[in-house]
Design a protein around this motif. Structure first.
Motif, short mmCIF file in Angstrom:
data_model
loop_
_atom_site.label_atom_id
_atom_site.label_comp_id
_atom_site.label_asym_id
_atom_site.label_seq_id
_atom_site.Cartn_x
_atom_site.Cartn_y
_atom_site.Cartn_z
N LYS A 119 0.85 -1.18 0.00
CA LYS A 119 0.00 0.00 0.00
C LYS A 119 0.89 1.23 0.00
CE LYS A 119 -3.59 -2.25 2.70
NZ LYS A 119 -4.34 -2.25 3.95
N THR A 121 0.88 5.67 -0.33
CA THR A 121 0.12 6.91 -0.29
C THR A 121 1.06 8.06 -0.59
OG1 THR A 121 -1.31 5.99 1.42
CG2 THR A 121 -1.38 8.37 1.12
N SER A 126 -3.98 7.20 -2.80
CA SER A 126 -3.56 5.88 -2.31
C SER A 126 -3.65 4.86 -3.44
CB SER A 126 -4.46 5.42 -1.16
OG SER A 126 -4.31 6.26 -0.06
#
Length: 188
Positions: A119, A121, A126
């Motif tokens: 993940k 950001t 995101s």
């Protein structure tokens, strides 16, 4: 056919009756910086295991592993975060190569199949990616028997092959502080 299954069941029960069962696991943690002003990158893992001795020099075991990496920084005033995590299953066969009193040297040969999620950001945007992976190889290690039931062990790197579903493939030797794990096993 019934005789074959009965014979296999008797052999398995005889092996299990003579086997030493052990459980425990390992953990790893490190922090690294590119330079003194950079934000640290954290790596961590935890891997419980259960196994049993099938012969004086061989153990058969399976472990589960959860590993992750976390990083945070700033680029031109914009906050950047990256988190990676993976969960895997790791069956292996351990060969106890040398035993010098309480100290022993071993080699774990096995494979790992896992699922990883990444993940990222950047500011308020995101993105998430996931993939499965497969590894096969050898992991050398050293053990210290503190008592009849407690053994400390460390694995030092690996030698093997890695393949990820998105196309990444590599083989080689991995001997650095991120490949070091410390473990504790309890034999009963």
């Amino acid at each position: 056919m019934k005789k074959v299954f009965l014979t296999l069941a008797v052999v398995f029960m005889a092996m299990a009756a003579n086997a030493q069962v052990w459980m425990g696991g390992s953990f790893g943690f490190n922090s690294a910086k590119a330079d003194k002003d950079a934000n640290p990158i954290y790596n961590y893992s935890i891997a419980p295991e259960v196994g049993f001795s099938i012969a004086p020099k061989f153990d058969l075991a399976v472990g589960l592993k959860y590993a992750g990496q976390s990083a945070k920084g700033e680029v031109v005033g914009v906050t950047v975060k990256e988190n990676k995590s993976a969960i895997s299953v790791q069956p292996y066969l351990r060969y106890k190569a040398i035993n010098c009193g309480k100290v022993g040297f071993f080699i774990d040969g096995g494979f790992e199949y896992g699922y990883a999620v990444e993940k990222g950001t950047i500011g308020t945007v995101s993105e998430e990616m996931s993939s499965s992976y497969f590894m096969v190889g050898l992991k050398p290690g050293v053990s210290f028997a503190a008592s009849d039931n407690i053994t400390f062990a460390a694995r030092i790197g690996s030698l093997g092959y890695y393949s990820q579903k998105d196309g990444e493939k590599r083989w080689g030797v991995n001997v650095d502080n991120s490949a070091f794990t410390l473990g504790l096993w309890w034999t009963f």
